[in-house]
Design an enzyme around this catalytic site. Structure first.
Site, mmCIF file in Angstrom:
data_model
loop_
_atom_site.group_PDB
_atom_site.id
_atom_site.type_symbol
_atom_site.label_atom_id
_atom_site.label_comp_id
_atom_site.label_asym_id
_atom_site.label_seq_id
_atom_site.Cartn_x
_atom_site.Cartn_y
_atom_site.Cartn_z
ATOM 1 N N ASP A 21 -3.023 -17.801 -0.071
ATOM 2 C CA ASP A 21 -3.541 -16.366 -0.422
ATOM 3 C C ASP A 21 -2.257 -16.137 -1.009
ATOM 4 O O ASP A 21 -1.164 -15.873 -1.441
ATOM 5 C CB ASP A 21 -4.023 -15.529 0.349
ATOM 6 N N ASP A 23 -1.397 -11.162 -2.012
ATOM 7 C CA ASP A 23 -0.673 -9.976 -1.210
ATOM 8 C C ASP A 23 -1.034 -10.371 0.196
ATOM 9 O O ASP A 23 -1.678 -10.311 1.001
ATOM 10 C CB ASP A 23 -2.202 -9.408 -1.402
ATOM 11 N N ASP A 199 -3.934 -13.851 5.297
ATOM 12 C CA ASP A 199 -3.388 -13.000 6.033
ATOM 13 C C ASP A 199 -5.198 -11.709 6.448
ATOM 14 O O ASP A 199 -4.498 -11.279 7.401
ATOM 15 C CB ASP A 199 -2.005 -12.157 5.989
#
Ligand SMILES: [Mg+2]
Length: 258
Positions: A21, A23, A199
């Protein structure tokens, strides 16, 4: 549910496929999505890891492909954007899920009007998906959630994707888990063991898939998760990438010596 291990897994560049991922994983969160960047030292690590793993390294993000290319420049990685609604495979072919204009036009209009009345919120349009950001206006969290729910009730082709200070509206059936499965059926990913680092809530679908495929799911930061491993924050991800790069250097040294 078992607690994830508070360490990075031991991986081999020869056997694993890597999915990241962006961001909150490869890039620290900023107050606006357009302020986010991946440090150049991290780009260097990604380039080395990609080369050492036969290019089995992809980014899997909620952002559109164009933004992912800009963030990862000068690298041209395999990408899944908008949670997998758009994907560029390792051969460079594009795969895109689209929605009819009868859906996107009235939806965009309604969202623009509604968010204009909520100062500090931000509407991000991605063609077939919409992100309703409220990082700078948390008082509108409830109103944004209600608006998004109303929209997916009105348009059954769409589903909600909650995230950190954002609610997204995306086509049904599109998620990071489905994108990971697609990559894992193609060269150079097929036959490798997947490792996925993320996250946010949107990454849980990916964690589920890599775990089902016998791989490692790494959650960045706190929060309930199905991941097998956990890293504390973005800096811990950077340290792990650095360590993998050193491992690569040692492997090279060994093979040169032998
Ligand atoms: Mg993220």
């Amino acid at each position: 549910m078992n607690q994830p291990a508070d360490v990075a897994p031991v991986v081999s560049l020869a056997n694993h496929a890597f999915f990241f991922d962006v961001d909150g994983t490869l890039a620290a969160i900023q107050s606006r999505p357009d302020e986010v960047f991946i440090p150049s030292s991290v780009i260097t690590c990604l380039r080395k890891l990609s080369a050492a793993s036969d290019n089995a390294l992809a980014l899997v993000s909620g952002r559109p492909l164009s933004e992912l290319d800009a963030l990862a420049a000068p690298l041209k990685l395999p990408l899944a954007g908008v949670h997998g609604a758009e994907r560029r495979d390792a051969a460079g072919s594009l795969h895109r899920v689209s929605l009819p204009e009868e859906v996107t036009t009235p939806l965009a209009q309604r969202l623009r009007q509604a968010l204009a009345a909520m100062p500090g919120t931000l509407l991000e349009t991605k063609g077939m998906a919409f992100a309703l950001h409220f990082r700078n206006a948390p008082e509108y969290a409830g109103a944004i959630q209600a608006l998004a729910e109303e929209m997916v009730t009105q348009f059954p082709q769409l589903v909600l994707q909650p995230g950190k200070c954002v609610v997204e509206i995306k086509p049904e059936g599109v998620n990071k888990g489905a994108a990971l499965r697609q990559f894992m059926q193609e060269a150079p990913f097929a036959g490798r063991i997947p490792v996925f680092v993320g996250d946010d809530l949107t990454d849980e679908a990916g964690f589920e898939v890599v775990t089902a495929l016998g791989g490692y799911a790494i959650k960045v930061g706190d929060g309930k998760t199905q991941a097998t491993h956990r890293l504390a924050n973005v800096d811990a991800v950077y340290a792990w990438l650095e360590q993998l790069t050193l491992q690569l250097h040692q492997d090279t040294t060994l093979s040169v010596r032998s």
